[in-house]
Scaffold this motif. Structure first.
Motif, PDB file in Angstrom:
ATOM      1  N   MET A   1       1.076 -27.723  39.837  1.00  0.00           N
ATOM      2  CA  MET A   1       1.705 -28.458  38.729  1.00  0.00           C
ATOM      3  C   MET A   1       2.609 -27.521  37.944  1.00  0.00           C
ATOM      4  O   MET A   1       2.267 -26.373  37.674  1.00  0.00           O
ATOM      5  N   LYS A   2       3.763 -28.024  37.515  1.00  0.00           N
ATOM      6  CA  LYS A   2       4.700 -27.229  36.741  1.00  0.00           C
ATOM      7  C   LYS A   2       4.500 -27.523  35.260  1.00  0.00           C
ATOM      8  O   LYS A   2       4.698 -28.634  34.789  1.00  0.00           O
ATOM      9  N   TRP A   3       4.097 -26.481  34.531  1.00  0.00           N
ATOM     10  CA  TRP A   3       3.866 -26.613  33.099  1.00  0.00           C
ATOM     11  C   TRP A   3       5.109 -26.175  32.331  1.00  0.00           C
ATOM     12  O   TRP A   3       5.677 -25.127  32.614  1.00  0.00           O
ATOM     13  N   THR A   4       5.494 -26.972  31.338  1.00  0.00           N
ATOM     14  CA  THR A   4       6.643 -26.608  30.499  1.00  0.00           C
ATOM     15  C   THR A   4       6.232 -26.305  29.065  1.00  0.00           C
ATOM     16  O   THR A   4       6.983 -25.658  28.336  1.00  0.00           O
ATOM     17  N   MET A   5       5.048 -26.766  28.646  1.00  0.00           N
ATOM     18  CA  MET A   5       4.623 -26.616  27.257  1.00  0.00           C
ATOM     19  C   MET A   5       3.485 -25.619  27.090  1.00  0.00           C
ATOM     20  O   MET A   5       3.013 -25.395  25.976  1.00  0.00           O
ATOM     21  N   ALA A   6       3.010 -25.038  28.181  1.00  0.00           N
ATOM     22  CA  ALA A   6       1.922 -24.060  28.122  1.00  0.00           C
ATOM     23  C   ALA A   6       2.474 -22.664  28.348  1.00  0.00           C
ATOM     24  O   ALA A   6       3.435 -22.487  29.111  1.00  0.00           O
ATOM     25  N   PRO A   7       1.898 -21.639  27.719  1.00  0.00           N
ATOM     26  CA  PRO A   7       2.311 -20.267  28.010  1.00  0.00           C
ATOM     27  C   PRO A   7       2.171 -19.982  29.502  1.00  0.00           C
ATOM     28  O   PRO A   7       1.177 -20.378  30.121  1.00  0.00           O
ATOM     29  N   SER A   8       3.166 -19.326  30.069  1.00  0.00           N
ATOM     30  CA  SER A   8       3.174 -19.115  31.519  1.00  0.00           C
ATOM     31  C   SER A   8       1.953 -18.337  31.977  1.00  0.00           C
ATOM     32  O   SER A   8       1.371 -18.632  33.042  1.00  0.00           O
ATOM     33  N   GLY A   9       1.522 -17.351  31.214  1.00  0.00           N
ATOM     34  CA  GLY A   9       0.349 -16.568  31.595  1.00  0.00           C
ATOM     35  C   GLY A   9      -0.911 -17.406  31.638  1.00  0.00           C
ATOM     36  O   GLY A   9      -1.744 -17.262  32.544  1.00  0.00           O
ATOM     37  N   MET A  10      -1.065 -18.302  30.673  1.00  0.00           N
ATOM     38  CA  MET A  10      -2.229 -19.185  30.655  1.00  0.00           C
ATOM     39  C   MET A  10      -2.211 -20.130  31.850  1.00  0.00           C
ATOM     40  O   MET A  10      -3.228 -20.315  32.540  1.00  0.00           O
ATOM     41  N   GLY A  33      -6.858 -32.814  26.895  1.00  0.00           N
ATOM     42  CA  GLY A  33      -5.838 -32.531  25.898  1.00  0.00           C
ATOM     43  C   GLY A  33      -4.636 -31.764  26.394  1.00  0.00           C
ATOM     44  O   GLY A  33      -3.513 -31.988  25.920  1.00  0.00           O
ATOM     45  N   CYS A  34      -4.847 -30.856  27.363  1.00  0.00           N
ATOM     46  CA  CYS A  34      -3.692 -30.085  27.845  1.00  0.00           C
ATOM     47  C   CYS A  34      -2.683 -30.994  28.534  1.00  0.00           C
ATOM     48  O   CYS A  34      -1.467 -30.833  28.363  1.00  0.00           O
ATOM     49  N   LEU A  35      -3.173 -31.986  29.287  1.00  0.00           N
ATOM     50  CA  LEU A  35      -2.261 -32.932  29.944  1.00  0.00           C
ATOM     51  C   LEU A  35      -1.622 -33.868  28.926  1.00  0.00           C
ATOM     52  O   LEU A  35      -0.428 -34.176  29.012  1.00  0.00           O
ATOM     53  N   ARG A  36      -2.428 -34.317  27.965  1.00  0.00           N
ATOM     54  CA  ARG A  36      -1.883 -35.189  26.911  1.00  0.00           C
ATOM     55  C   ARG A  36      -0.720 -34.502  26.204  1.00  0.00           C
ATOM     56  O   ARG A  36       0.357 -35.092  26.041  1.00  0.00           O
ATOM     57  N   ASP A  37      -0.927 -33.249  25.809  1.00  0.00           N
ATOM     58  CA  ASP A  37       0.127 -32.549  25.068  1.00  0.00           C
ATOM     59  C   ASP A  37       1.329 -32.222  25.950  1.00  0.00           C
ATOM     60  O   ASP A  37       2.474 -32.275  25.495  1.00  0.00           O
ATOM     61  N   ARG A  42       4.314 -31.514  23.541  1.00  0.00           N
ATOM     62  CA  ARG A  42       3.724 -30.730  22.459  1.00  0.00           C
ATOM     63  C   ARG A  42       3.183 -29.405  23.020  1.00  0.00           C
ATOM     64  O   ARG A  42       2.762 -29.350  24.177  1.00  0.00           O
ATOM     65  N   PRO A  43       3.174 -28.359  22.224  1.00  0.00           N
ATOM     66  CA  PRO A  43       2.658 -27.078  22.719  1.00  0.00           C
ATOM     67  C   PRO A  43       1.218 -27.198  23.212  1.00  0.00           C
ATOM     68  O   PRO A  43       0.385 -27.848  22.561  1.00  0.00           O
ATOM     69  N   VAL A  44       0.937 -26.596  24.331  1.00  0.00           N
ATOM     70  CA  VAL A  44      -0.412 -26.566  24.906  1.00  0.00           C
ATOM     71  C   VAL A  44      -1.052 -25.236  24.531  1.00  0.00           C
ATOM     72  O   VAL A  44      -0.543 -24.173  24.877  1.00  0.00           O
TER      73      VAL A  44
END
Length: 458
Positions: A1-10, A33-37, A42-44
């Protein structure tokens, strides 16, 4: 999955955890919550994972784990400098105290795990491949901006009564509506909130008041009637809260949480002592409680100053300046500036140029307290405005006894007296005189002034 709102390291570290679980033959998904945000843009800030692996299997797989809640299937995995709660698929039953389940059963189907969750927007999971599992249409509800319970609302709120406040909190923070059936279920179950610990209630209310849309949250709390049903005292009627919500319309403009609470309590007409008692009953941390009460004490000191000085007196401005400086010295510069900021917000909410001061017995505002005059230049009734009060603070020559150029030991020696309560009184009188610029902060001058003050007392 490609995350845009979570810190890349996390996101990378969470991916490592999921990959390890998959490689060991288990299912594993991002959840809640991480998927919701992420979907809301919204920032994860953290990532929770759900898995078919049993807690002991998770512990065996990762070298660094914390057995956070093994009975409920939760293990905290430490990976790449981040921590992830990894929870085994489970079902719950037997909520005897309307908070914690008496029975937890581990299951093999992730949809069964999602079924136990509170709201549809939190009942979404997604794998590393980006494919979402969303049996209760949480993604659609995110698009509709709607808070809806998973399944029957009355059952969800009966299981965990705190979910009612969480419902209001999500609607407030996200600026969402609440589905009609969910709202009806909340109203039917709201008396169950009496089973919830005060600390848990306070945590949700803090997030409402300190969130981005506090007025929406206050409106929902008013309509729901939840607050009077908790364990902690709530001495106001719905009418009081409605009026306070209108008077505290500037809440969202205040970045400091302490000032938001001060404005709200000010709008409710609370004295500093009453506010302190209420915040203590609601289990607020000591630092927060004292900071909020200090702001309200500055307000009370200023109200007393206005009551003592007749506006038509030619010396009123000088007297008010001295009393304001005394309030700053007594309660601290931070509390004084806090009150001025709260007063500005109250002023904007009132829609006029006057600083609003409370009338505690009515829980209402009377206008005109620290007001800039509307009577025109040179009017004898002119009162200092907030800008003038800030300038008085800025002009203060010193802020604390530690800066005073004379010590208690020197005063007892020059006055030939034993230490006692008189000494603190005299030091503070000298501090006020020096801070107000009535005397230079000079050792010999202060000693001479102390001798004069002492003679006047005889």
């Amino acid at each position: 999955m490609k995350w845009t709102m979570a810190p890349s390291g996390m996101a990378e570290a969470a991916g490592v955890v999921i990959a390890a679980l998959l490689a060991d033959g288990h299912e594993a998904f991002f959840v809640g919550g991480c998927l919701r945000d992420e979907l809301l843009g919204r920032p994860v800030h953290d990532m929770d994972l759900t898995t078919s692996a049993l807690p002991e299997e998770v512990i065996a797989l990762f070298p660094r784990c914390v057995p956070t809640g093994l009975a409920h299937g939760t293990v905290t995995v430490l990976q790449g400098g981040h921590s992830f709660e990894v929870t085994t698929y489970r079902t719950e039953s037997g909520y005897a105290d309307h908070r914690r389940p008496e029975h937890v059963s581990f299951v093999r189907d992730v949809k069964e795990d999602l079924r136990r969750r509170d709201f549809t927007i939190n009942a979404i999971c997604c794998g590393q491949d980006g494919v979402m599992i969303d049996p209760f249409h949480g993604a659609r509800d995110l698009q509709l901006r709607l808070i809806r319970c998973v399944g029957k609302a009355e059952e969800r709120f009966d299981e965990d009564a705190l979910r009612m406040l969480r419902c209001v909190r999500f609607a407030s923070v996200l600026d969402f509506a609440i589905a009609k059936n969910t709202w009806r279920g909340l109203l039917r179950q709201r008396d169950k909130l009496a089973h919830i610990a005060v600390e848990r209630m306070r945590s949700e209310i803090e997030r409402i008041v300190e969130g981005p849309h506090p007025q929406r949250g206050l409106g929902l709390l008013l309509r729901s009637g939840l607050l009077p049903r908790g364990k902690a005292p709530f001495p106001w009627t719905g009418r009081d809260l409605a009026a306070a919500a209108a008077r505290s319309a500037g809440l969202a403009d205040l970045q400091d949480a302490r000032l938001r609470w001060a404005l709200l309590l000010h709008a409710l007409g609370s004295s500093a002592d009453t506010a302190g008692e209420l915040l203590r009953a609601w289990k607020f941390p000591g630092a927060a409680l004292s900071g909020i009460a200090a702001v309200l004490r500055v307000r009370e000191a200023w109200d007393a100053a206005l009551a003592a000085e007749a506006p038509e007196d030619p010396g009123a401005s000088a007297g008010l300046r001295r009393r304001w400086i005394a309030a700053v010295l007594a309660h601290g510069r931070s509390a004084a500036e806090g009150w001025l900021t709260v007063a500005e917000a109250a002023e904007r909410a009132a829609g006029c140029s006057a600083t609003a001061t409370p009338t505690p017995e009515r829980g209402a505002f009377s206008l005109g307290a620290a007001a800039a005059s509307t009577s025109g230049p040179g009017s004898k009734a002119s009162l200092p405005g907030i800008a003038q009060m800030r300038s008085w603070t800025a002009e203060m020559r010193l802020q604390s006894l530690g800066e005073l150029a004379v010590s208690g030991h020197e005063l007892t020696a020059v006055l030939d007296k034993r230490p006692g309560p008189w000494l603190g009184v005299l030091l503070n009188r000298l501090l006020l005189a020096a801070a107000a610029g009535e005397i230079a902060n000079d050792n010999q001058l202060l000693l001479q002034e102390a001798q004069r003050m002492d003679r006047d007392e005889e």
